[in-house]
Design an enzyme around this catalytic site. Structure first.
Site, PDB file in Angstrom:
ATOM      1  N   ASP A 336       0.882  -1.159   0.000  1.00  0.00           N
ATOM      2  CA  ASP A 336       0.000   0.000   0.000  1.00  0.00           C
ATOM      3  C   ASP A 336       0.929   1.220   0.000  1.00  0.00           C
ATOM      4  O   ASP A 336       2.021   1.172   0.560  1.00  0.00           O
ATOM      5  CB  ASP A 336      -0.872  -0.014   1.263  1.00  0.00           C
ATOM      6  CG  ASP A 336      -1.715   1.238   1.379  1.00  0.00           C
ATOM      7  OD1 ASP A 336      -2.484   1.504   0.451  1.00  0.00           O
ATOM      8  OD2 ASP A 336      -1.582   1.936   2.394  1.00  0.00           O
ATOM      9  N   ASP A 534      -0.247  -0.184   6.149  1.00  0.00           N
ATOM     10  CA  ASP A 534      -0.195   0.493   7.453  1.00  0.00           C
ATOM     11  C   ASP A 534      -1.495   0.322   8.218  1.00  0.00           C
ATOM     12  O   ASP A 534      -1.575   0.639   9.390  1.00  0.00           O
ATOM     13  CB  ASP A 534       0.121   1.983   7.288  1.00  0.00           C
ATOM     14  CG  ASP A 534      -1.048   2.754   6.699  1.00  0.00           C
ATOM     15  OD1 ASP A 534      -1.790   2.173   5.881  1.00  0.00           O
ATOM     16  OD2 ASP A 534      -1.226   3.935   7.047  1.00  0.00           O
ATOM     17  N   ASP A 538      -6.520  -1.651   5.264  1.00  0.00           N
ATOM     18  CA  ASP A 538      -5.779  -2.771   4.691  1.00  0.00           C
ATOM     19  C   ASP A 538      -6.083  -4.138   5.294  1.00  0.00           C
ATOM     20  O   ASP A 538      -5.557  -5.145   4.815  1.00  0.00           O
ATOM     21  CB  ASP A 538      -4.265  -2.509   4.828  1.00  0.00           C
ATOM     22  CG  ASP A 538      -3.835  -1.304   4.025  1.00  0.00           C
ATOM     23  OD1 ASP A 538      -4.429  -1.074   2.965  1.00  0.00           O
ATOM     24  OD2 ASP A 538      -2.917  -0.599   4.459  1.00  0.00           O
TER      25      ASP A 538
END
Length: 640
Positions: A336, A534, A538
């Site tokens: 990401d 993070d 996610d």
């Protein structure tokens, strides 16, 4: 060494000293002449070697008997007991050479190997215990004008605590007053202290170094960072790797099989072919000693345990040896962007209002619309707006995931978000020539301008990509909800192989599934995909990947819960270090498996044909086990 290890060491040293004395007496003194009979001398020798044997191995004999009583017959205690008792029992065969010395030596060296194992496990546990030292013992709460020490479990979210210099921060919270430096080394492996002041978030487990700080607690202890980490570390040993489970199953069937072969080897030639009983019983006993699988049963779990312990010292928490094994096969690493490769500290770099509106008014409208959002982009807009935010003017706020926010401000409908939001609402907008995240703003259906926000790439992100390639990763991919030009700029700067831009959270799962399919189909089919995030959106992707890696202890609870590996700091370079540790650990595991099985197979063949003696059997069992244990201990050696 702990007290138990010291007692065992002293007992073994005493037994070795008595063994040397017994061996010297048996070899150097004329016992047969003194006692007038070779048979009497043999029994004296028997008694001499029996003393160090029992001192060294009484606990092995007791464990073997206890396990037999519980139905657990075939283990290393049983093999050692049968083999060594059998070596002493050869005294009953007049035509055989005495083997009491070898029987005592086998038990002595086996116990030396067990002591090595205990020491190695203790050292590995210490590296994990160092992590366990982060557990706070108390929290300072003010009651009746006095600071009182209470159990961290007694403090609720919203309470205020005081952390003095030298004390460990007991709970997660926000600094209310005071300033200090925090030592985060136990959590992150980072030696540079972190400065905090009023308004900063801090996490439990850090040590307050310099100033007195007051902290408003944001989570109860059971949900705090330190509690989650301790639970993670405590449960790591329960999740075993496939290789570890295979060795356990292998030993379960292997041990009874070799006992059966040893019995057949000792009995069939004398019964069917009239061979010497003493010769073939001796071969059977040597076969038993060699076949003991302790080198594998000890060293393989110890290697994984050492790898997990070594990683924890660098602030890399692996939830189990199964995840360490999977990580060692990582060939594709997917990132990401925001908060993972970039530091997530967005800054407003330009405000482009339409001709009929003031730049400060554009910022004011956007800041009020984002008033209730904690997204980094929203925080940057609010920080750039210098005026106060009047929440009385704001109503009907609706966040649209992956798009932006809609709100009613002073009875006007305001939209703040990306081009997808504008398109979906039929707003005619225009793009910007600057590279960055573009936040478009509309008022009552009319486009009034945009704000350009830039994120900063983390200092070690480029180094991390190079380190991943050096570690054997074949493909790096970046996923982001940001615009294509922003994604392209970051991918070029960091030399990332591929990127996917303007993705909604659910789109990331779809992209990861496609990449998973491609990774599993490529090459040998053993390659795995790791996803690094993070944690803001996610958690679903972390769960879907072969191995999920959460960046930073400040990540969301859901991400840390969903991830298989947690990096306690925000450094992308630690991903390559985690993969290196995993591959080093697996290399050590397979070195021990091949070495132990290779040596044992060779000596087993030599024992069956009568070439190997009991001393060679001692090396094939205990010597191999000690070498394998020393090799396994390398897994915990990591460099900060």
């Amino acid at each position: 060494m702990n007290k138990k290890q010291k007692r065992t060491r002293n007992r073994i040293l005493l037994a070795i000293a008595l063994f040397v004395v017994a061996y010297a007496i048996a070899e150097l003194l004329p016992l047969a002449a003194w006692f007038g009979s070779q048979t009497t001398a043999l029994w004296v020798e028997f008694a001499l070697f029996l003393v160090p044997y029992l001192i060294a191995g009484y606990d092995v004999l007791l464990r073997a008997a206890k396990n037999i009583g519980h139905g657990q017959v075939f283990d290393e205690n049983f093999l050692m007991s049968v083999a060594t008792i059998g070596a002493f029992a050869l005294v009953l065969f007049p035509d055989s050479d005495p083997h009491m010395a070898e029987g005592a030596a086998v038990m002595l060296f086996y116990q030396v190997g067990e002591l090595f194992q205990s020491y190695a496990v203790g050292k590995s546990r210490k590296s994990i215990a160092d992590m366990m030292d982060i557990a706070p013992e108390f929290a300072n709460v003010e009651r009746d004008g006095q600071l009182v020490r209470v159990d961290p479990y007694e403090v609720a979210a919203g309470d205020e605590i005081v952390v003095k210099p030298g004390e460990r921060v007991p709970l997660d919270g926000v600094v209310v007053s005071g300033a200090s430096q925090l030592d985060t080394a136990a959590l992150t492996g980072e030696s540079v202290p972190r400065e905090v002041q009023a308004g900063d978030e801090i996490i439990s487990g850090c040590v307050n170094l310099t100033g007195l700080i007051a902290v408003r607690v944001t989570k109860p202890y059971g949900q705090s960072t330190v509690a989650r980490i301790l639970e993670l570390v405590e449960n790591a040993a329960e999740k075993k790797a496939k290789t570890e489970n295979f060795i356990t199953r292998f030993a379960r069937y292997y041990t009874p099989a070799v006992v059966g072969i040893a019995v057949l080897l000792a009995v069939i030639p004398p019964l069917l072919f009239g061979q010497s009983w003493s010769d073939w019983v001796q071969r059977g006993l040597i076969f038993l000693v060699v076949s003991c699988p302790c080198a594998l049963v000890i060293s393989v779990p110890l290697s994984f345990f050492g790898g997990i312990g070594g990683a924890s010292r660098l602030g890399i928490l692996v939830k189990g040896s199964n995840y360490l094994e999977t990580l060692s096969h990582a060939e594709t690493v997917v990132f990401d962007k925001t908060g993972t490769l970039t530091d997530g500290s967005f800054n407003v770099v330009a405000v482009h209002p339409n001709a009929d509106i003031d730049a400060q008014r554009l910022l004011s409208i956007a800041a009020h619309a984002e008033a209730y959002s904690n997204h980094p982009i929203a925080l940057s807009v609010k920080q750039a707006y210098s005026g106060p935010i009047d929440q009385q003017r704001i109503d009907e706020v609706e966040e649209r995931s992956g798009h932006g926010v809609q709100a009613r401000i002073d009875e006007h409908v305001v939209l703040v978000g990306n081009d997808k939001l504008m398109s979906s609402c039929g707003i005619d907008f225009h793009d910007c020539e600057l590279t960055g995240t573009i936040l478009h703003v509309s008022l009552d259906g009319e486009y009034i301008g945009h704000i350009v926000i830039a994120d900063v790439v983390k200092p070690d992100a480029a180094e991390a990509m190079a380190a991943l390639r050096a570690a054997g990763v074949k493909k790096t991919v970046m996923l982001t909800g940001d615009r294509a030009d922003v994604a392209a700029a970051v991918a070029t700067e960091l030399d990332i192989d591929e990127y996917r831009a303007q993705l909604l959270p659910q789109d990331k799962v779809t992209e990861v599934e496609k990449l998973l399919e491609a990774t599993h189909a490529a090459g040998s089919g053993k390659g795995k995909l790791a996803f690094v995030g993070d944690g803001i959106n996610d958690a679903p992707v972390l769960t879907r990947a072969d191995i999920g890696i959460a960046m930073g202890a400040m990540g969301s609870d859901a991400a840390i819960e969903a991830a298989d590996v947690v990096l306690m700091d925000d450094k992308p370079s630690n991903i390559a270090r985690a993969i290196h540790i995993a591959r080093k650990t697996m290399g050590i595991v397979w070195q021990n498996i091949v070495f132990a099985l290779g040596v044992k197979l060779l000596v087993l063949v030599l024992a069956a044909v009568g070439v190997a003696n009991m001393w060679l059997a001692v090396f094939a069992d205990v010597g191999v086990a000690v070498i394998a244990i020393l090799n396994a201990m390398r897994a915990m050696n990591v460099h900060k």
